[in-house]
Design a protein around this motif. Sequence first.
Motif, PDB file in Angstrom:
ATOM      1  N   LEU A  10       0.517  -0.994  -0.209  1.00  0.00           N
ATOM      2  CA  LEU A  10       0.040  -0.037   0.017  1.00  0.00           C
ATOM      3  C   LEU A  10       0.803   1.305  -0.028  1.00  0.00           C
ATOM      4  CD1 LEU A  10      -2.940  -1.244   2.509  1.00  0.00           C
ATOM      5  CD2 LEU A  10      -3.029  -0.828  -0.162  1.00  0.00           C
ATOM      6  N   ALA A  11       2.067   0.787   1.318  1.00  0.00           N
ATOM      7  CA  ALA A  11       2.948   2.661   0.946  1.00  0.00           C
ATOM      8  C   ALA A  11       3.692   2.915  -0.588  1.00  0.00           C
ATOM      9  CB  ALA A  11       3.740   1.974   1.825  1.00  0.00           C
ATOM     10  N   ASP A  12       4.222   1.663  -1.183  1.00  0.00           N
ATOM     11  CA  ASP A  12       4.938   1.627  -2.821  1.00  0.00           C
ATOM     12  C   ASP A  12       3.240   1.922  -3.355  1.00  0.00           C
ATOM     13  OD1 ASP A  12       6.671   1.444  -4.090  1.00  0.00           O
ATOM     14  OD2 ASP A  12       5.773  -0.512  -5.315  1.00  0.00           O
ATOM     15  N   GLU A  13       1.682   1.899  -3.477  1.00  0.00           N
ATOM     16  CA  GLU A  13       1.327   2.403  -4.091  1.00  0.00           C
ATOM     17  C   GLU A  13       1.232   3.947  -4.377  1.00  0.00           C
ATOM     18  OE1 GLU A  13      -3.110   1.017  -5.843  1.00  0.00           O
ATOM     19  OE2 GLU A  13      -2.621   0.423  -4.741  1.00  0.00           O
ATOM     20  N   ILE A  14       0.364   4.132  -2.299  1.00  0.00           N
ATOM     21  CA  ILE A  14       1.014   5.617  -2.464  1.00  0.00           C
ATOM     22  C   ILE A  14       2.238   6.213  -3.019  1.00  0.00           C
ATOM     23  CG2 ILE A  14       0.106   6.825  -0.643  1.00  0.00           C
ATOM     24  CD1 ILE A  14      -1.042   4.865   0.379  1.00  0.00           C
ATOM     25  N   ARG A  15       2.988   6.118  -2.809  1.00  0.00           N
ATOM     26  CA  ARG A  15       3.770   6.728  -3.258  1.00  0.00           C
ATOM     27  C   ARG A  15       3.931   7.120  -4.508  1.00  0.00           C
ATOM     28  NH1 ARG A  15       9.042   4.609  -5.899  1.00  0.00           N
ATOM     29  NH2 ARG A  15       7.879   2.935  -6.246  1.00  0.00           N
ATOM     30  N   GLY A  16       3.340   5.677  -5.295  1.00  0.00           N
ATOM     31  CA  GLY A  16       3.729   6.202  -6.720  1.00  0.00           C
ATOM     32  C   GLY A  16       2.713   7.267  -7.190  1.00  0.00           C
ATOM     33  N   MET A  17       1.352   6.923  -6.879  1.00  0.00           N
ATOM     34  CA  MET A  17       0.347   7.824  -6.903  1.00  0.00           C
ATOM     35  C   MET A  17       0.830   9.591  -6.831  1.00  0.00           C
ATOM     36  SD  MET A  17      -3.091   6.142  -5.442  1.00  0.00           S
ATOM     37  CE  MET A  17      -3.869   4.984  -5.979  1.00  0.00           C
ATOM     38  N   ALA A  18       1.407   9.534  -5.780  1.00  0.00           N
ATOM     39  CA  ALA A  18       2.400  10.769  -5.375  1.00  0.00           C
ATOM     40  C   ALA A  18       2.742  11.135  -5.929  1.00  0.00           C
ATOM     41  CB  ALA A  18       2.667  11.538  -3.864  1.00  0.00           C
ATOM     42  N   ALA A  19       3.442  10.381  -6.550  1.00  0.00           N
ATOM     43  CA  ALA A  19       4.940  10.727  -7.619  1.00  0.00           C
ATOM     44  C   ALA A  19       4.589  10.825  -9.180  1.00  0.00           C
ATOM     45  CB  ALA A  19       5.928   9.956  -7.154  1.00  0.00           C
ATOM     46  N   ASN A  20       3.411  10.628  -9.290  1.00  0.00           N
ATOM     47  CA  ASN A  20       3.077  10.564 -10.566  1.00  0.00           C
ATOM     48  C   ASN A  20       2.576  12.033 -10.556  1.00  0.00           C
ATOM     49  OD1 ASN A  20       3.953   8.244 -11.534  1.00  0.00           O
ATOM     50  ND2 ASN A  20       2.124   7.175 -11.453  1.00  0.00           N
ATOM     51  N   GLY A  21       1.313  12.364  -9.542  1.00  0.00           N
ATOM     52  CA  GLY A  21       0.646  13.549  -9.157  1.00  0.00           C
ATOM     53  C   GLY A  21       1.991  14.729  -9.882  1.00  0.00           C
ATOM     54  N   LEU A  22       2.797  14.976  -8.937  1.00  0.00           N
ATOM     55  CA  LEU A  22       3.571  15.463  -8.804  1.00  0.00           C
ATOM     56  C   LEU A  22       4.207  16.188 -10.110  1.00  0.00           C
ATOM     57  CD1 LEU A  22       5.212  14.878  -5.357  1.00  0.00           C
ATOM     58  CD2 LEU A  22       3.409  16.969  -6.259  1.00  0.00           C
ATOM     59  N   HIS A  23       4.239  14.775 -10.793  1.00  0.00           N
ATOM     60  CA  HIS A  23       5.271  14.632 -11.840  1.00  0.00           C
ATOM     61  C   HIS A  23       4.444  15.384 -13.417  1.00  0.00           C
ATOM     62  CE1 HIS A  23       7.311  13.597 -15.567  1.00  0.00           C
ATOM     63  NE2 HIS A  23       6.589  13.889 -16.200  1.00  0.00           N
ATOM     64  N   TYR A  24       2.388  15.729 -13.022  1.00  0.00           N
ATOM     65  CA  TYR A  24       1.769  16.262 -13.430  1.00  0.00           C
ATOM     66  C   TYR A  24       1.387  17.311 -13.312  1.00  0.00           C
ATOM     67  CZ  TYR A  24       2.231  12.280 -16.898  1.00  0.00           C
ATOM     68  OH  TYR A  24       2.661  11.025 -17.620  1.00  0.00           O
ATOM     69  N   ALA A  25       1.017  17.173 -11.766  1.00  0.00           N
ATOM     70  CA  ALA A  25       0.030  18.364 -10.897  1.00  0.00           C
ATOM     71  C   ALA A  25       1.030  20.350 -10.819  1.00  0.00           C
ATOM     72  CB  ALA A  25       0.065  18.583  -9.799  1.00  0.00           C
ATOM     73  N   HIS A  26       0.543  20.704 -11.471  1.00  0.00           N
ATOM     74  CA  HIS A  26       0.475  22.068 -11.930  1.00  0.00           C
ATOM     75  C   HIS A  26      -0.224  23.907 -10.418  1.00  0.00           C
ATOM     76  CE1 HIS A  26       2.743  21.593 -15.900  1.00  0.00           C
ATOM     77  NE2 HIS A  26       1.126  20.983 -16.575  1.00  0.00           N
ATOM     78  N   ASP A  27      -1.148  23.038 -10.396  1.00  0.00           N
ATOM     79  CA  ASP A  27      -2.482  23.529  -9.055  1.00  0.00           C
ATOM     80  C   ASP A  27      -1.024  23.295  -7.654  1.00  0.00           C
ATOM     81  OD1 ASP A  27      -4.015  23.732  -6.494  1.00  0.00           O
ATOM     82  OD2 ASP A  27      -5.083  24.828  -8.167  1.00  0.00           O
ATOM     83  N   THR A  28      -1.158  24.653  -7.161  1.00  0.00           N
ATOM     84  CA  THR A  28      -0.400  24.581  -5.718  1.00  0.00           C
ATOM     85  C   THR A  28      -1.077  23.574  -4.952  1.00  0.00           C
ATOM     86  OG1 THR A  28       0.580  26.807  -6.401  1.00  0.00           O
ATOM     87  CG2 THR A  28       0.707  26.093  -4.000  1.00  0.00           C
ATOM     88  N   TYR A  29      -2.676  24.420  -4.985  1.00  0.00           N
ATOM     89  CA  TYR A  29      -2.912  22.948  -4.422  1.00  0.00           C
ATOM     90  C   TYR A  29      -2.841  21.367  -3.520  1.00  0.00           C
ATOM     91  CZ  TYR A  29      -5.042  27.245  -2.455  1.00  0.00           C
ATOM     92  OH  TYR A  29      -4.859  28.905  -1.963  1.00  0.00           O
ATOM     93  N   ASP A  30      -3.026  20.947  -6.063  1.00  0.00           N
ATOM     94  CA  ASP A  30      -2.689  20.048  -5.322  1.00  0.00           C
ATOM     95  C   ASP A  30      -1.563  19.310  -5.331  1.00  0.00           C
ATOM     96  OD1 ASP A  30      -5.480  19.298  -6.590  1.00  0.00           O
ATOM     97  OD2 ASP A  30      -4.953  19.909  -8.472  1.00  0.00           O
ATOM     98  N   ARG A  31       0.073  19.733  -6.028  1.00  0.00           N
ATOM     99  CA  ARG A  31       0.953  19.864  -5.733  1.00  0.00           C
ATOM    100  C   ARG A  31       1.179  19.732  -4.293  1.00  0.00           C
ATOM    101  NH1 ARG A  31       4.488  20.003  -8.954  1.00  0.00           N
ATOM    102  NH2 ARG A  31       6.388  19.452  -7.751  1.00  0.00           N
ATOM    103  N   ALA A  32       0.781  20.321  -3.449  1.00  0.00           N
ATOM    104  CA  ALA A  32       0.240  20.449  -1.546  1.00  0.00           C
ATOM    105  C   ALA A  32      -0.634  18.892  -1.595  1.00  0.00           C
ATOM    106  CB  ALA A  32       0.404  20.937  -0.967  1.00  0.00           C
ATOM    107  N   ARG A  33      -1.365  18.499  -1.566  1.00  0.00           N
ATOM    108  CA  ARG A  33      -1.776  17.367  -1.365  1.00  0.00           C
ATOM    109  C   ARG A  33      -0.150  16.071  -2.083  1.00  0.00           C
ATOM    110  NH1 ARG A  33      -5.504  20.089  -4.055  1.00  0.00           N
ATOM    111  NH2 ARG A  33      -7.745  20.648  -2.268  1.00  0.00           N
TER     112      ARG A  33
END
Length: 207
Positions: A10-33
């Motif tokens: 589960l930790a690895d899956e969350i890590r992957g979602m977070a890393a890919n989110g940071l790769h694509y996100a431009h919104d400041t609030y999304d990046r913070a999440r």
Amino acid sequence: MDTGDRIAALADEIRGMAANGLHYAHDTYDRARYERLVGIAAELLSLADPRSAAEIERAYRGGLGLLTPAVGAAAALFDDDGRLLLTRRADNGRWCLPGGAADVGESPSAAAVREVREETGLHVTATHLLGVYDSRLQPGPVRGWHAYTLVFGCRPDGGALTVNHEVTAFAWCTEAEACALDLTGGTRLTVPDAFAWHRDPTRTVFH
């Protein structure tokens, strides 16, 4: 899968979602999440890992790009008597097929050929794709990052078995002899499949 393995997955899956989110996100609030999710993943993994959450988070942040499963390659190599070559790992003393992580810019079959050369001293040619394996579905602990391993049937072309810093011993084994050894988790799947492929080279397995 025991509780520790489930936590690590589960930790690895969350890590992957977070890393890919940071790769694509431009919104400041999304990046913070997504940044917070990196911390949550690290803290979660620390419940099943000897490292602290801070150590794990530093490791996570060393690879915060677009993430997909890692890729490894291994080789099934038989002698004229139908025995399979296994290697004993220097790091844990367990037995496995020769193999390892693929390098960037390297095809999977080339990775298998290189790993055989580096770990055994033998020169081989990859001739068949034997199977594709998901690390989450192998027997035993699945701690660490998600990975796929491609196993290739290989033909020997020369060289000589030579121990090194990665491998302390070699064994040419029948199926019964191989299954009686202390095998790594993934090898408990690939050994029977390798012998099945040797009996029927048209056979390929995948997860």
